[in-house]
Structures are given as C-alpha cells and as structure tokens.
Motif scaffolding. Structure first.
Motif, PDB file in Angstrom:
ATOM      1  N   THR A  37       0.675  -1.075   0.013  1.00  0.00           N
ATOM      2  CA  THR A  37       0.099   0.126  -0.154  1.00  0.00           C
ATOM      3  C   THR A  37       0.740   1.182   0.078  1.00  0.00           C
ATOM      4  O   THR A  37       0.685   2.095  -0.698  1.00  0.00           O
ATOM      5  CB  THR A  37      -1.017   0.018   1.377  1.00  0.00           C
ATOM      6  OG1 THR A  37      -1.909  -1.163   1.153  1.00  0.00           O
ATOM      7  CG2 THR A  37      -1.786   1.342   1.040  1.00  0.00           C
ATOM      8  N   ALA A  38       2.006   1.178   0.775  1.00  0.00           N
ATOM      9  CA  ALA A  38       2.843   2.487   0.836  1.00  0.00           C
ATOM     10  C   ALA A  38       3.284   2.437  -0.870  1.00  0.00           C
ATOM     11  O   ALA A  38       3.786   3.387  -1.027  1.00  0.00           O
ATOM     12  CB  ALA A  38       4.025   2.157   1.764  1.00  0.00           C
ATOM     13  N   LYS A  39       3.707   1.452  -1.347  1.00  0.00           N
ATOM     14  CA  LYS A  39       4.212   1.566  -2.940  1.00  0.00           C
ATOM     15  C   LYS A  39       3.212   1.878  -3.736  1.00  0.00           C
ATOM     16  O   LYS A  39       3.483   2.940  -4.698  1.00  0.00           O
ATOM     17  CB  LYS A  39       4.563   0.314  -3.036  1.00  0.00           C
ATOM     18  CG  LYS A  39       5.363   0.234  -4.425  1.00  0.00           C
ATOM     19  CD  LYS A  39       6.136  -1.042  -4.661  1.00  0.00           C
ATOM     20  CE  LYS A  39       6.751  -1.169  -6.201  1.00  0.00           C
ATOM     21  NZ  LYS A  39       7.306  -2.535  -6.606  1.00  0.00           N
ATOM     22  N   TYR A  40       1.921   1.520  -3.719  1.00  0.00           N
ATOM     23  CA  TYR A  40       0.893   1.576  -4.717  1.00  0.00           C
ATOM     24  C   TYR A  40      -0.200   2.547  -4.536  1.00  0.00           C
ATOM     25  O   TYR A  40      -1.070   2.987  -5.251  1.00  0.00           O
ATOM     26  CB  TYR A  40       0.549   0.334  -5.181  1.00  0.00           C
ATOM     27  CG  TYR A  40       1.349  -0.746  -5.955  1.00  0.00           C
ATOM     28  CD1 TYR A  40       1.875  -0.648  -7.175  1.00  0.00           C
ATOM     29  CD2 TYR A  40       1.841  -1.585  -5.090  1.00  0.00           C
ATOM     30  CE1 TYR A  40       2.940  -1.192  -7.649  1.00  0.00           C
ATOM     31  CE2 TYR A  40       2.943  -2.619  -5.492  1.00  0.00           C
ATOM     32  CZ  TYR A  40       3.160  -2.201  -6.914  1.00  0.00           C
ATOM     33  OH  TYR A  40       4.121  -3.124  -7.291  1.00  0.00           O
ATOM     34  N   GLY A  41      -0.130   2.985  -2.944  1.00  0.00           N
ATOM     35  CA  GLY A  41      -1.196   3.826  -2.529  1.00  0.00           C
ATOM     36  C   GLY A  41      -2.671   3.068  -2.301  1.00  0.00           C
ATOM     37  O   GLY A  41      -2.692   1.793  -2.661  1.00  0.00           O
ATOM     38  N   LEU A  42      -3.637   3.685  -1.415  1.00  0.00           N
ATOM     39  CA  LEU A  42      -4.759   2.982  -1.011  1.00  0.00           C
ATOM     40  C   LEU A  42      -5.540   2.684  -2.395  1.00  0.00           C
ATOM     41  O   LEU A  42      -5.419   3.549  -3.091  1.00  0.00           O
ATOM     42  CB  LEU A  42      -5.425   3.842   0.001  1.00  0.00           C
ATOM     43  CG  LEU A  42      -4.863   3.733   1.272  1.00  0.00           C
ATOM     44  CD1 LEU A  42      -5.660   5.025   2.123  1.00  0.00           C
ATOM     45  CD2 LEU A  42      -5.052   2.486   2.058  1.00  0.00           C
ATOM     46  N   GLY A  43      -6.358   1.742  -2.290  1.00  0.00           N
ATOM     47  CA  GLY A  43      -7.158   1.612  -3.436  1.00  0.00           C
ATOM     48  C   GLY A  43      -8.322   0.459  -2.847  1.00  0.00           C
ATOM     49  O   GLY A  43      -8.220  -0.205  -1.857  1.00  0.00           O
ATOM     50  N   ASP A  44      -9.274   0.254  -3.868  1.00  0.00           N
ATOM     51  CA  ASP A  44     -10.507  -0.633  -3.676  1.00  0.00           C
ATOM     52  C   ASP A  44      -9.786  -2.089  -4.178  1.00  0.00           C
ATOM     53  O   ASP A  44     -10.130  -2.577  -5.119  1.00  0.00           O
ATOM     54  CB  ASP A  44     -11.760  -0.111  -4.411  1.00  0.00           C
ATOM     55  CG  ASP A  44     -12.814  -0.976  -3.735  1.00  0.00           C
ATOM     56  OD1 ASP A  44     -12.667  -1.635  -3.009  1.00  0.00           O
ATOM     57  OD2 ASP A  44     -13.675  -1.342  -4.505  1.00  0.00           O
ATOM     58  N   ARG A  45      -9.046  -2.764  -3.287  1.00  0.00           N
ATOM     59  CA  ARG A  45      -8.548  -4.054  -3.457  1.00  0.00           C
ATOM     60  C   ARG A  45      -9.062  -5.324  -2.924  1.00  0.00           C
ATOM     61  O   ARG A  45      -9.029  -6.537  -3.125  1.00  0.00           O
ATOM     62  CB  ARG A  45      -6.989  -4.187  -3.419  1.00  0.00           C
ATOM     63  CG  ARG A  45      -6.406  -2.940  -4.123  1.00  0.00           C
ATOM     64  CD  ARG A  45      -4.574  -3.020  -3.679  1.00  0.00           C
ATOM     65  NE  ARG A  45      -4.057  -2.261  -4.761  1.00  0.00           N
ATOM     66  CZ  ARG A  45      -3.715  -0.900  -4.322  1.00  0.00           C
ATOM     67  NH1 ARG A  45      -4.143  -0.602  -3.030  1.00  0.00           N
ATOM     68  NH2 ARG A  45      -3.033   0.097  -4.817  1.00  0.00           N
ATOM     69  N   ARG A  46      -9.922  -5.034  -1.785  1.00  0.00           N
ATOM     70  CA  ARG A  46     -10.328  -5.904  -0.744  1.00  0.00           C
ATOM     71  C   ARG A  46      -9.623  -7.383  -0.679  1.00  0.00           C
ATOM     72  O   ARG A  46     -10.253  -8.370  -0.753  1.00  0.00           O
ATOM     73  CB  ARG A  46     -11.576  -6.381  -1.540  1.00  0.00           C
ATOM     74  CG  ARG A  46     -12.648  -5.138  -1.764  1.00  0.00           C
ATOM     75  CD  ARG A  46     -14.260  -5.398  -2.466  1.00  0.00           C
ATOM     76  NE  ARG A  46     -14.810  -4.242  -2.952  1.00  0.00           N
ATOM     77  CZ  ARG A  46     -15.597  -3.995  -3.658  1.00  0.00           C
ATOM     78  NH1 ARG A  46     -16.330  -5.119  -3.567  1.00  0.00           N
ATOM     79  NH2 ARG A  46     -15.983  -2.776  -4.117  1.00  0.00           N
ATOM     80  N   PRO A  47      -8.409  -7.116  -0.131  1.00  0.00           N
ATOM     81  CA  PRO A  47      -7.668  -8.184   0.088  1.00  0.00           C
ATOM     82  C   PRO A  47      -8.242  -8.898   1.588  1.00  0.00           C
ATOM     83  O   PRO A  47      -8.842  -8.216   2.275  1.00  0.00           O
ATOM     84  CB  PRO A  47      -6.323  -7.728   0.664  1.00  0.00           C
ATOM     85  CG  PRO A  47      -6.480  -6.263   0.977  1.00  0.00           C
ATOM     86  CD  PRO A  47      -7.805  -5.759  -0.107  1.00  0.00           C
TER      87      PRO A  47
END
Length: 627
Positions: free
Chosen positions: A450-460
């Motif tokens: 997340t630190a690399k790609y940013g927050l997103g709607d990924r639902r891990p």
C-alpha cells in the motif's frame, strides 16, 4: 526437532489440506519444505488420478516445461441456462417477509423479477405497476425471502471429488460416531456400488478425534469390512489414509518397505509390520492404484454438490486455491452448461505466473465460472497445532519445545513479493491465516504494498482469521483488509481449542466477529467445505450462539445478531467477491438470486437457526431447489 524434516510433520490439519498446495513443486524460492507439506504432491496427484482427473497439468507444472493455461471456456452452443433466464417474463413475489439486506430499504412488500434480474422492489402496488398486468404472481404464504446465500470460502471442486467416496464424517456432518459406524458405512458403500468402485471400498472424512473410541482406525478395523477386496478410508485432514490388509498386500507394502520421502508408513509398536495407516508421502503408495472415474462421472458428482448447495440456499460458491484439474472440471461444467450456481475460483499462489500468462480475464463471468484473484497460504491449522501463533500453544505437541508456536509457510520477503505482484497486476489477494503471527505477516505485506501503490479498492482478505487480535483489526480497517471467519470452529473444535490448543482466554476470541462488527468493518463467514459442510445455517447458528459440541459457550462477548450473521453470507460476501453490484441484496438491477425460508431468521430464537427450513432456492429467477 526440525520443521524441515517431513517425518516430524503431524497430520490432522483440516483447515490446510495438502490438495491446496497444488501437488507440484513451487517455482519460487524461499518456500520451505515444511511449509510445502512434503507429501502434498503425491497425495493430490494420486487422489485426482483415482477420481479420473488427468495428471497432465501436474506433469506440466512439475517439469516447469509448459505454463498452466487458464484459457477461456469455449461455451457450448445453443441456449444456456443464463440465456434462458435473460429471456424470461416477469414474476412478482408477494405475501411474505422480504428482507432485502439493503440498509436503505430493509423490508419490502414485493419484488418483481424479469430476465433473470430484479425489476422492482418496494410497495406491492408500485412493484405490480412496474411488472405489468401479465406478470406471474407468486404468493410467499407468509414465508421469508432473502438474497441467495454466498459460500465465500470453500473448495467446491474437491467437495465434488470426495462425493465419490462414502461419507465417514462425524455427527452432525456425517453419520459416524464410532468405529462400528465406519465399518457399517463402508459396507453400505460396497452394497450401493455393487462391490465398490473398481473393486475398491472407499470412504472419506473420518475424524479419529471425534470417535467414541478416541483412537485412529487401523487395518484390523478395516479387515472387518473385507478380507477379500481392498478398503481405503481417507482422514478428514487429507493427510492420512488407512487401508486394510488386503490392500497392503495388493500394494506390496510390507515390513521391508521403507518410508517414502516425505511420508511415514505407521507400524505396529515394537515391529516393522505396517498397521495400515499411511501418512503424507506414503499415501502415494496407494492412491495411484485406485480406479478412475470418467469426466462424465466427475460432472455428475459436481451436479450433486451443486444440488446440495442449492438445498442450503447457496447461489454462489467459491473454489479457493484452484489448481489446473479443478479449473478443467469447472471449465468443462461451464462449457456444458452444468453450472446451476455461480463458482468463483482463486488459483493457488504456486500458479501465479501461469495466471499472469493466461487468457482469462479476472472477474469476468464465463457462463457461471470466473476467476476472482489468487490465494496465498501462510500457515497451518489451529486444531492440528500447525497454525503460526505469536504465543505458545496451550498444550505443546509431544517432542516440541515449550515455546512451540507453530510455523510459517513462507518467509516475510516471499509473502511481500506475492502481495506486491498482486497489487501491481490489479488482482485481489486472499491469504490463509489461522494464526495471529501469519496475519501479522500478511498485514505487513499489505502495508508495504500500500505504501508503494497507494490506497485502493482491492479488498484483500484474511481467510479463516481464527486468532486475530484487536490491534490487527485496527490495522486491517485502515488498509481495507477483510476478515473471512471460519466461525463454525466454535462448534466443531471449540472444546479442543479451549482445552488444548489456545487455552480459555484465546479460545474465547476464536473468530472475533463482534470485534469486527463494533468497528463497522465488512466481514464474511464460511465453512471451508469439504472440511465442514457448506450449510450456511450452521454459520448463522455458530455466529449467534458460539456453542461447542459439549454445549458450552465459547466467547459470549463475540456473539453477534442474526442480522449481522446474515451480512456475512449475503451483502458482505458479495462485496468480498467484487460482486456487490449484482448480488448480496434484493435491489433493482441485481441478479434474481433468492432463498425462501419457512421461518424468519431475524425473528426466531437464535438457538433454532441451524434448523431453518429452506423452502426454495432461486438462481437468476429460476428455481434450482424446492423442498
């Protein structure tokens, strides 16, 4: 004792059965032998051979010569089930309690369906006006309608494969309470199959920890079934099989037979004479000799599983940790229009490179079958004391140090790399984490990506999530990580967790659903079939009652309401699969997936939830089960 020595591995791991390991050597580095469960290859390849699934995919992967091609199904020509649904006329359901699981309109008077989708929901007069004068009217007669239930973690393919064996599961998942019951069930199998499959008498899912005798069965017990034909019984963990004396002779297993790599031939105490129990890699001595089933037989078994799921109100199922043979079976079912319910597959992480090279678009529906993302395995199971914990087990297994806490499957860098690749490719990522140390590893990998790609709607999603701590839930909430709870552990193994695995305090927090609800987080509930039957009523009952087999409450403060439990198998389950736009609630435009029950689960006493009467299950407007 070394974790890298396969001889030290203990069986009885229902939550992390070896089949999910793909049965093939991993392509990536840093995957430990202990973590790979040594004998998974022989076990899976042998079982699939026995049931008629080609091992070509396994040979391909083992040789690393050709990639696993997740190619799009060639959908059979002509009218499909979904095409017929799309052309169906209007139907109005009225006269009962319609619980929509839509917070904006929790209860509706009526719902109209057309073309397999929901046309209108709300007041009966408004719904009738939208549907038109020619609509068919269905009077619910005071019954309760809900969105179709979603099996948000299980293994539908393996469940189908094991349908070809006699069910030896303990009560209530099966008919067995004693060794005598096992013998009786195996004799029933011989009778109903006209002498067994290819002369073999086959059973599955026996659990010695729940037998009245509290001991493992041996060849002596199975000799009482037959001394003139081979008998084989699969343990519920899938780590062990037991064969009779005839089978040992047929297989050439004697006192002189050495233990195969990654396995153990158990012997009578003080001797070298086999007692019929084959562990891990030793299973490879038996399973390849079992008779095969045809593809049509496998499809018929899958039909039976779907019929059972439909009888439990399930309209969408999951195939977690999908391997090539599983994919082939589900693709064939889609091609032949044999999927009555939807199935979402999550390829096992050893196939991640193959999925990347494949032709299937993630989350695209291929006539009822789609790929949702990938599945990681980060630890084992608590009841087998192989889950990776931050604190030692209550009762440490024999031969281990007092500070034994289970073990990891992959190192931190490898876990982080898998998560990073999933984020980079836009894939949803699931991770099997029973122990809190495994959850720490996954959460840390999510934080790094997340630190690399940013927050997103990924639902891990953390699968099983048995021992999540409060601080972990806080971190998960910030990152958008969902827990999926194997909440029926409170019943099936709750007493064992309290007395031997975790101790009273930690066991009371097994599947901490209330802590999740109080944070306003989304979560799901699952049974992990075939480990436990995918009966969603047991999920509702376990989440609201949290009673063990002995009738004791395990963690009263983690109980939740029936409504909150329903969220975990409807709207939040759809959300976990990125399908909340088309499933999980009764709203205009969504699929007409419903379950109709005689009782209202939000009104009846919670103690009666596991006896709910499923009257009808409807998939895309079509009845797929009727009592």
């Amino acid at each position: 004792m070394s974790y890298d020595d396969p001889k030290t591995h203990r069986g009885n791991c229902p939550c992390c059965t070896p089949y999910v390991w793909g049965a093939y050597p991993p392509k990536r580095e840093h995957l430990s032998r202990r973590g790979f469960f040594g004998a998974g290859a022989a076990l899976t390849a042998g079982m699939l051979t026995a049931l008629g699934v080609s091992r070509a995919g396994g040979d391909v992967l083992a040789g690393a010569a050709v990639a696993l091609a997740f190619t799009a199904p060639a959908i059979a020509g002509g009218s499909t089930r979904r095409a017929r649904a799309a052309s169906s006329g209007a139907t109005i359901y009225r006269g009962g309690t319609i619980r929509t699981m839509n917070a904006a309109l929790p209860v509706a008077e009526a719902v109209a369906v057309k073309g397999g989708r929901i046309l209108a929901v709300g007041r009966e007069a408004d719904v009738a006006s939208r549907a038109g004068s020619g609509a068919r009217i269905v009077d619910l007669g005071g019954k309760t309608m809900l969105p179709g239930f979603i099996d948000c973690h299980g293994h539908v393919s393996l469940t189908a494969l094991l349908m070809g064996f006699q069910n030896l599961a303990p009560i209530p998942a099966g008919p067995v309470g004693s060794i005598a019951d096992i013998r009786n069930e195996l004799l029933k199998y011989r009778e109903k199959t006209g002498g067994g499959r290819g002369g073999w008498i086959l059973g599955a899912n026996y659990d010695d920890s729940l037998l009245a005798e509290k001991r493992a069965i041996t060849r002596t017990d199975l000799d009482e079934v037959s001394t003139e034909q081979p008998v084989l019984a699969y343990h519920a963990s899938l780590h062990v099989v037991v064969v009779n004396s005839y089978a040992l002779n047929l297989l050439g297993i004697t006192a002189d037979t050495p233990d195969p790599a990654g396995g153990v031939i158990r012997r009578w105490p003080g001797t070298r004479e086999p007692n019929g129990i084959l562990e891990e890699g030793a299973i490879s001595l038996a399973l390849p000799r079992l008779p095969e089933a045809s593809k049509d037989e496998l499809l018929d078994l899958l039909d039976k599983v779907q019929d059972q799921y439909a009888a439990w109100g399930i309209t969408t199922a999951q195939d977690g940790a999908t391997r090539r043979p599983d994919y082939d079976l589900l693709t064939l079912a889609a091609e032949r229009d044999r999927l009555k319910i939807d199935v979402i597959g999550y390829p096992f992480f050893t196939h991640i490179d193959d999925l990347a090279r494949g032709d299937v678009e993630v989350r695209k529906d291929y006539n009822g079958f789609k790929i949702g993302g990938i599945k990681l395995m980060l630890d084992g199971s608590p009841q087998a004391k192989t889950a990776w914990l931050t604190e030692p087990y209550e009762v440490v297994p024999p031969g281990f140090k007092p500070d034994y806490r289970g073990y990891r499957i992959v190192d931190d860098l490898t876990a982080a790399n898998y998560v990073d690749e999933s984020f980079a490719r836009g894939w949803q990522v699931y991770a099997h984490c029973n122990g809190d140390a495994a959850a720490d590893q996954f959460i840390a990998a999510i934080e790094k990506a997340t630190a690399k790609y940013g927050l997103g709607d990924r639902r891990p999603t953390v699968i099983h999530a048995q021992t999540l701590r409060e601080d972990q839930l806080d971190r998960m909430e910030k990152l958008g990580v969902m827990p999926s709870y194997f909440v029926t552990h409170t019943f099936y193994w709750g007493d064992w967790h309290r007395d031997s695995v975790l101790g009273p305090a930690r066991a009371a927090r097994i599947s901490p659903v209330r802590s999740t609800v109080d944070r306003g987080m989304r979560y799901t509930l699952h049974n992990d079939s075939p480990v436990a039957p995918s009966d969603c009523r047991m999920l509702l009952w376990s989440a609201t009652n949290r009673r063990t087999r002995s009738g004791q409450v395990l963690g009263e403060d983690q109980r939740i309401s029936a409504y909150d439990a329903l969220r975990g198998i409807t709207i939040d389950a759809a959300y976990q699969h990125f399908e909340d736009d088309i499933k999980g609630s009764i709203e205009e435009g969504k699929l007409a997936d419903f379950v109709i029950m005689a009782e209202d689960p939000e009104v009846i006493d919670p103690s009666a939830l596991r006896e709910l009467t499923i009257v009808e299950t409807i998939k895309r407007g079509e009845t797929i089960y009727a009592a």
